[in-house]
Design a protein around this motif. Structure first.
Motif, PDB file in Angstrom:
ATOM      1  N   HIS A   8      23.335 -29.812  47.282  1.00  0.00           N
ATOM      2  CA  HIS A   8      23.509 -31.242  47.527  1.00  0.00           C
ATOM      3  C   HIS A   8      23.313 -31.633  48.987  1.00  0.00           C
ATOM      4  O   HIS A   8      23.751 -30.916  49.883  1.00  0.00           O
ATOM      5  CB  HIS A   8      24.900 -31.650  47.063  1.00  0.00           C
ATOM      6  CG  HIS A   8      25.166 -31.290  45.638  1.00  0.00           C
ATOM      7  ND1 HIS A   8      25.651 -30.035  45.255  1.00  0.00           N
ATOM      8  CD2 HIS A   8      24.968 -31.975  44.485  1.00  0.00           C
ATOM      9  CE1 HIS A   8      25.773 -30.009  43.933  1.00  0.00           C
ATOM     10  NE2 HIS A   8      25.360 -31.158  43.442  1.00  0.00           N
ATOM     11  N   GLU A  13      21.618 -32.316  41.654  1.00  0.00           N
ATOM     12  CA  GLU A  13      22.428 -31.833  40.531  1.00  0.00           C
ATOM     13  C   GLU A  13      21.660 -30.804  39.691  1.00  0.00           C
ATOM     14  O   GLU A  13      22.262 -29.847  39.180  1.00  0.00           O
ATOM     15  CB  GLU A  13      22.867 -33.012  39.655  1.00  0.00           C
ATOM     16  CG  GLU A  13      24.083 -33.740  40.198  1.00  0.00           C
ATOM     17  CD  GLU A  13      25.332 -32.856  40.204  1.00  0.00           C
ATOM     18  OE1 GLU A  13      25.742 -32.409  41.291  1.00  0.00           O
ATOM     19  OE2 GLU A  13      25.867 -32.588  39.111  1.00  0.00           O
ATOM     20  N   PHE A  44      22.141 -27.807  41.729  1.00  0.00           N
ATOM     21  CA  PHE A  44      23.502 -27.682  42.295  1.00  0.00           C
ATOM     22  C   PHE A  44      23.453 -27.345  43.791  1.00  0.00           C
ATOM     23  O   PHE A  44      24.149 -26.451  44.289  1.00  0.00           O
ATOM     24  CB  PHE A  44      24.333 -26.654  41.525  1.00  0.00           C
ATOM     25  CG  PHE A  44      25.817 -26.909  41.654  1.00  0.00           C
ATOM     26  CD1 PHE A  44      26.668 -25.960  42.218  1.00  0.00           C
ATOM     27  CD2 PHE A  44      26.365 -28.114  41.242  1.00  0.00           C
ATOM     28  CE1 PHE A  44      28.027 -26.202  42.365  1.00  0.00           C
ATOM     29  CE2 PHE A  44      27.720 -28.367  41.379  1.00  0.00           C
ATOM     30  CZ  PHE A  44      28.545 -27.401  41.956  1.00  0.00           C
TER      31      PHE A  44
END
Ligand SMILES: C[C@H](O)[C@H](O)[C@H]1CNC2=NC(N)=NC(=O)C2=N1
Length: 112
Positions: free
Chosen positions: A74, A69, A72
């Motif tokens: 993943h 996160e 950003f």
């Protein structure tokens, strides 16, 4: 600490360059515990982390989620009793970007 883990992920757009065959060996050498998997023609980085129980596996899973996160970017994470399988690749380019190697190295750093 590998150099990779100290690097920052770059914003990755559609059309960004995949890691080349020539770049792969040196990048892989920095994350020796990770394997290359190819699924649906998509090259991925994967490592299985083992733990004493599910609680520890889940705590690690949450840490991986936090670093994802932060940038950003993943992974796929399979959390099971005693082990977590983390798989990094870049969906936008359907393959491996340098970001994936950076995040694999940062994933290793969680346990160091
Ligand atoms: C809209 C798009 O999903 C986002 O830009 C991000 C989210 N996280 C991501 N993570 C990974 N591994 N690959 C992506 O292409 C990606 N894209």
């Amino acid at each position: 600490m590998s150099d990779l883990s100290s690097l920052k992920c770059e914003a990755c757009q559609v059309g960004a360059p995949k890691v080349t065959e020539e770049e792969l060996p040196s990048l892989l050498a920095e994350i020796p515990d990770w394997n290359i998997e190819i699924r649906d023609d998509i090259m991925q980085l994967e490592r299985v982390f083992t733990f004493k129980n599910f609680k520890e596996a889940l705590a690690f899973t949450n840490r991986v989620g936090e670093i994802a996160e932060e940038v950003f970017h993943h992974p796929s994470i399979l959390t099971e009793w005693g082990q977590v399988t983390v798989t990094w690749w870049t969906h936008k380019i359907k393959g491996l970007h340098k970001n994936d190697f950076i995040m694999a190295a940062k994933t290793d750093e969680i346990l160091s």
